[in-house]
Scaffold this motif. Structure first.
Motif, PDB file in Angstrom:
ATOM      1  N   ILE A   1       0.864  -1.188   0.000  1.00  0.00           N
ATOM      2  CA  ILE A   1       0.000   0.000   0.000  1.00  0.00           C
ATOM      3  C   ILE A   1       0.897   1.232   0.000  1.00  0.00           C
ATOM      4  O   ILE A   1       1.742   1.409   0.887  1.00  0.00           O
ATOM      5  N   ARG A   2       0.732   2.045  -1.036  1.00  0.00           N
ATOM      6  CA  ARG A   2       1.562   3.229  -1.199  1.00  0.00           C
ATOM      7  C   ARG A   2       1.376   4.206  -0.046  1.00  0.00           C
ATOM      8  O   ARG A   2       0.273   4.330   0.451  1.00  0.00           O
ATOM      9  N   THR A   3       2.365   4.929   0.446  1.00  0.00           N
ATOM     10  CA  THR A   3       3.681   4.991  -0.134  1.00  0.00           C
ATOM     11  C   THR A   3       4.621   3.915   0.430  1.00  0.00           C
ATOM     12  O   THR A   3       5.224   3.129  -0.321  1.00  0.00           O
ATOM     13  N   ARG A   4       4.728   3.843   1.763  1.00  0.00           N
ATOM     14  CA  ARG A   4       5.812   3.035   2.329  1.00  0.00           C
ATOM     15  C   ARG A   4       5.520   1.541   2.410  1.00  0.00           C
ATOM     16  O   ARG A   4       6.426   0.751   2.704  1.00  0.00           O
TER      17      ARG A   4
ATOM     18  N   ILE B   1       0.612  -5.377   2.431  1.00  0.00           N
ATOM     19  CA  ILE B   1       1.712  -4.885   3.269  1.00  0.00           C
ATOM     20  C   ILE B   1       1.624  -3.375   3.399  1.00  0.00           C
ATOM     21  O   ILE B   1       1.517  -2.657   2.391  1.00  0.00           O
ATOM     22  N   ASP B   2       1.650  -2.893   4.650  1.00  0.00           N
ATOM     23  CA  ASP B   2       1.644  -1.446   4.877  1.00  0.00           C
ATOM     24  C   ASP B   2       2.629  -1.105   5.994  1.00  0.00           C
ATOM     25  O   ASP B   2       3.083  -1.985   6.715  1.00  0.00           O
ATOM     26  N   ASP B   3       2.956   0.187   6.107  1.00  0.00           N
ATOM     27  CA  ASP B   3       3.929   0.562   7.138  1.00  0.00           C
ATOM     28  C   ASP B   3       3.292   0.606   8.519  1.00  0.00           C
ATOM     29  O   ASP B   3       3.816   0.047   9.471  1.00  0.00           O
ATOM     30  N   VAL B   4       2.147   1.296   8.637  1.00  0.00           N
ATOM     31  CA  VAL B   4       1.530   1.496   9.956  1.00  0.00           C
ATOM     32  C   VAL B   4       0.054   1.097   9.891  1.00  0.00           C
ATOM     33  O   VAL B   4      -0.654   1.505   8.974  1.00  0.00           O
TER      34      VAL B   4
HETATM   35 MG    MG Z   1       0.212   4.927   4.140  1.00  0.00          MG
END
Ligand code: MG
Ligand code: 5GP
Length: 177
Positions: free
Chosen positions: A38-41, A101-104
């Motif tokens: 999932i954009r961005t990170r 997959i995501d950062d947070v």
């Molecule tokens: Mg995000």
């Protein structure tokens, strides 16, 4: 204001290596697995997990991208509406296990929008969720299958995720605003 470094680059690397092993173990290999960042990170994270899985299993997994933008009418409220902006998944997801997959992970609203977008484009056999940081405060019945680090936060704090592929440094920092 920076409050604390909660992961340095070594800790991030170790967490992503562990998550890659967990994905392989849970799915008994990776023959039906595809990754969607999932954009961005979430995208550089998905690429890093794909590299680790290639190292472990010798298999190069497809990596798709979901671009989900948050629309808030009022910055003081958390009741924002994530909108799926762009979907770059140029391969079939039918009968595949899709690992988002995501950062947070925070309220869960972005993941809910991602689930809708995935279901719109195919019929996966399963959808799983991997996040680098679970900061709590869920507003929906959504949880991650793979978590780099659980970081209980107050609502005044945000988690700054910096990765070398997109940022100058590589670390996770808690900030207060
Ligand atoms: Mg995000
Ligand atoms: P949710 O939709 O679960 O409320 O929020 C998750 C999405 O917003 C993720 O795509 C994530 O990148 C972003 N997000 C929410 N809270 C934070 C935070 O504290 N730090 C960062 N870096 N991203 C956040």
């Amino acid at each position: 204001v920076d409050k604390a470094i909660i992961m340095d680059s070594q800790a991030i690397k170790r967490a992503l290596t562990r998550v890659a092993h967990e994905i392989v173990e849970r799915n008994k290999g990776v023959s039906d697995v595809i990754l969607v960042g999932i954009r961005t990170r979430g995208v550089p994270l998905a690429q890093r997990v794909a590299e680790e899985i290639k190292r472990i299993e010798g298999v190069e997994l497809p990596v798709g991208i979901l671009d989900i933008t948050l629309y808030r009418d009022d910055l003081s409220t958390l009741a924002y509406q994530p909108i799926v902006h762009e979907t770059l998944i140029p391969f079939s997801i039918n009968d595949k296990k899709v690992v988002l997959i995501d950062d947070v992970l925070f309220t869960g609203r972005t993941v809910r929008a991602a689930l809708d977008a995935i279901m719109d484009i195919g019929r996966p056999s399963a959808i799983q969720l991997a996040v680098l940081i679970d900061r709590g405060h869920r507003e929906l019945p959504i949880r991650a299958d793979y978590v780099g680090k659980n970081v209980p936060t107050s609502s005044k704090e945000i988690v700054s995720v910096q990765l070398t592929l997109t940022d100058e440094t590589e670390q996770v920092v808690i900030k207060e605003f």
